[in-house]
Design a protein around this motif. Structure first.
Motif, PDB file in Angstrom:
ATOM      1  N   THR A  15       0.820  -1.221   0.000  1.00  0.00           N
ATOM      2  CA  THR A  15       0.000   0.000   0.000  1.00  0.00           C
ATOM      3  C   THR A  15       0.850   1.267   0.000  1.00  0.00           C
ATOM      4  O   THR A  15       0.400   2.312  -0.473  1.00  0.00           O
ATOM      5  CB  THR A  15      -0.930   0.038   1.219  1.00  0.00           C
ATOM      6  N   GLU A  20      -3.052   3.004   5.419  1.00  0.00           N
ATOM      7  CA  GLU A  20      -3.785   2.125   4.511  1.00  0.00           C
ATOM      8  C   GLU A  20      -3.543   0.649   4.864  1.00  0.00           C
ATOM      9  O   GLU A  20      -4.442  -0.185   4.750  1.00  0.00           O
ATOM     10  CB  GLU A  20      -3.372   2.398   3.064  1.00  0.00           C
ATOM     11  N   ASP A  23      -5.823  -0.113   7.744  1.00  0.00           N
ATOM     12  CA  ASP A  23      -7.209  -0.344   7.296  1.00  0.00           C
ATOM     13  C   ASP A  23      -7.356  -1.731   6.663  1.00  0.00           C
ATOM     14  O   ASP A  23      -8.354  -2.420   6.901  1.00  0.00           O
ATOM     15  CB  ASP A  23      -7.599   0.738   6.282  1.00  0.00           C
TER      16      ASP A  23
END
Length: 311
Positions: A15, A20, A23
């Motif tokens: 990512t 990110e 997440d």
């Protein structure tokens, strides 16, 4: 090495950002930072450099990346190897050319979607130990010989009665017979060097000898089926038993004869053994196929030892 830290490293590398990656992994950004720091301590190098554009791999991080991907793949394969229904069904047969092997070939043709591992173990004790340890899922055996009941956690079902035939060379006294009775075999030498003391097939042939007064010799080393066939072809005084479905090939010059044995027909009883708690989903499919694909048992005019009982 903690695989969670490796997976976190891969998420950040893919990512390019810690947030990110957090997440994607459903954890906090702080947890991602702690995992990366822990992995860097284990490896003794820095893996990422923080820049305005996000997290970039260092030279060491680039070197570690393909190995991290392989670690992740190995972990996935390890889980898949024991995941219910994802590994092959492992079944033990007595020999590659036996009736049992023929049954498994039929099962494979009927259910090509089921992965199979077919192997050969030696005796019933070895097979039961392998079933209880999970090394195999099922085994074809003759059960249960006197004084050797199956453990309570091992289940069995009788799946095939295999008629025996007499195999002789062209010069044998019975070579021209269309069939022979067990009474006619009394006094003839039947050579079966593959019978090992203490096995379930030894118990079967011991019972056959005791019931009908046969002479079965087990002398000499067992050099396999080819050597057995050569000897039977060249020795008029010797014959041997073989199962009717057994697939053997010999040179045309041997002139061997396969003669049905009758009055009564001795049948070798094959049962399927498995652990009562085995969860492999293909095991039920195998049992259902075997019960449906084989005829009934104890037909009139057949013989099995008294200790053979369907379970």
């Amino acid at each position: 090495m903690d695989l969670d830290t490796v997976r976190t490293f891969l998420a950040v590398a893919d990512t390019g950002r810690f947030r990110e990656a957090a997440d994607e992994l459903a954890v906090t950004q702080q947890a991602v930072s702690k995992r990366i720091a822990a992995l860097e301590r284990v490896l003794g190098v820095r893996l990422f450099t923080r820049t305005p554009r996000g997290a970039e791999l260092t030279i060491d991080g680039q070197a570690f990346l393909p190995h991290a991907r392989e670690l992740s793949r190995v972990a996935e394969r390890a889980v898949a190897s024991v995941h219910r229904g994802s590994r092959p069904l492992r079944v033990d047969v007595l020999a590659s050319r036996s009736a049992q092997s023929g049954l498994m070939r039929g099962f494979h043709r009927a259910h090509p979607e089921i992965d199979l591992d077919v192997m050969t173990l030696f005796d019933i004790e070895t097979a039961v130990t392998a079933i209880r340890s999970g090394a195999i899922d099922a085994s074809f055996r003759a059960v249960a010989a006197p004084g050797r009941p199956l453990p309570e956690d091992i289940a069995s079902v009788r799946v095939l009665d295999e008629p025996l035939q007499l195999l002789t060379g062209p010069a044998h006294a019975l070579a021209g017979a269309r069939s022979v009775t067990l009474a006619q075999l009394a006094g003839h030498r039947i050579w079966m060097p593959g019978i090992a003391p203490g096995t379930e097939w030894a118990a079967y042939y011991d019972a056959l000898v005791a019931e009908f007064g046969l002479t079965i010799e087990v002398t000499g080393p067992n050099f396999g089926s080819d050597a057995l066939l050569d000897t039977i072809a060249d020795t008029p005084a010797l014959a041997t038993f073989m199962g009717e479905p057994t697939r053997l090939v010999w040179p045309a010059g041997h002139g061997l004869r396969r003669i049905p044995v009758i009055d009564p027909v001795p049948v070798y009883p094959h049962s399927l053994l498995w652990h009562r708690d085995n969860p492999h989903p293909a095991l039920n499919t195998l049992r259902a196929y075997l019960v449906g694909a084989t005829p009934g048992h104890d037909a009139p005019g057949t013989w099995v030892p008294d200790w053979v009982r369907p379970r």
